[in-house]
Design an enzyme around this catalytic site. Sequence first.
Site, short mmCIF file in Angstrom:
data_model
loop_
_atom_site.label_atom_id
_atom_site.label_comp_id
_atom_site.label_asym_id
_atom_site.label_seq_id
_atom_site.Cartn_x
_atom_site.Cartn_y
_atom_site.Cartn_z
N GLU A 1 -8.94 -11.58 -7.38
CA GLU A 1 -7.63 -11.00 -7.05
C GLU A 1 -7.01 -11.65 -5.83
OE1 GLU A 1 -5.60 -6.66 -5.98
OE2 GLU A 1 -7.78 -6.80 -6.19
N HIS B 1 -5.89 -8.25 -0.11
CA HIS B 1 -7.27 -8.70 0.10
C HIS B 1 -7.31 -10.01 0.88
CE1 HIS B 1 -8.24 -5.32 -2.44
NE2 HIS B 1 -7.30 -5.75 -3.27
N HIS C 1 -0.80 -7.37 -5.71
CA HIS C 1 -2.18 -7.13 -6.15
C HIS C 1 -2.34 -7.42 -7.64
CE1 HIS C 1 -3.81 -5.02 -2.56
NE2 HIS C 1 -2.52 -4.86 -2.33
N GLU D 1 0.94 -4.20 -9.01
CA GLU D 1 -0.34 -4.52 -9.67
C GLU D 1 -0.01 -5.38 -10.88
OE1 GLU D 1 -3.39 -3.94 -8.73
OE2 GLU D 1 -3.44 -2.13 -7.50
#
Length: 183
Positions: free
Chosen positions: A23, A9, A78, A144
Amino acid sequence: MKLYLDPGHGGADSGAVGNGIKEKDIALDIALNIRTILTNEYENIEVKMSRANDATKSLSARTSEANSWGADFFLSIHCNAANGSARGYEDFIYTSLSDSSTTAKYRDLIHEEIVKVNSLQNRGKKKADFHVLRASNMPAILTENGFIDNSQDAALMKDANWRKKVAQGHVNGLARAFNLKKK
């Protein structure tokens, strides 16, 4: 070894949000810690980051840059979000890869080292059709690192020392996977 390090992102894209954090910020901090540890402590490693600040960059720009640079490995960082109750760590390789592929072997080592240090529930090793996994020409994994919308995971994410530990786990896995030598 040429590592393309991708904090997910950034810029206009905050990624998942929850518990007062974004995030894009957590991913960037973990990635910057990974870069610092690798470049300060290991020989023969080059790290190129998709972003080193809060910048907007498309997924295709990330994979094109990694491919044209000739990276040996693509690592995308992430945090997850789901329903507020889901928690833990998981990582992904591309859907069509076998569990005996080179990418899966790298992922197995990295996964093992991260779960040793992250204080998160181990949700396992998974596969997905994510752009960065599909469009990169080199082995690629996406991690993640907890669920930002879970208050317990988010409390860890807010802790700078935890983020450093998670970065160290990623580095320990990379060092094993690529036989990196300490300086």
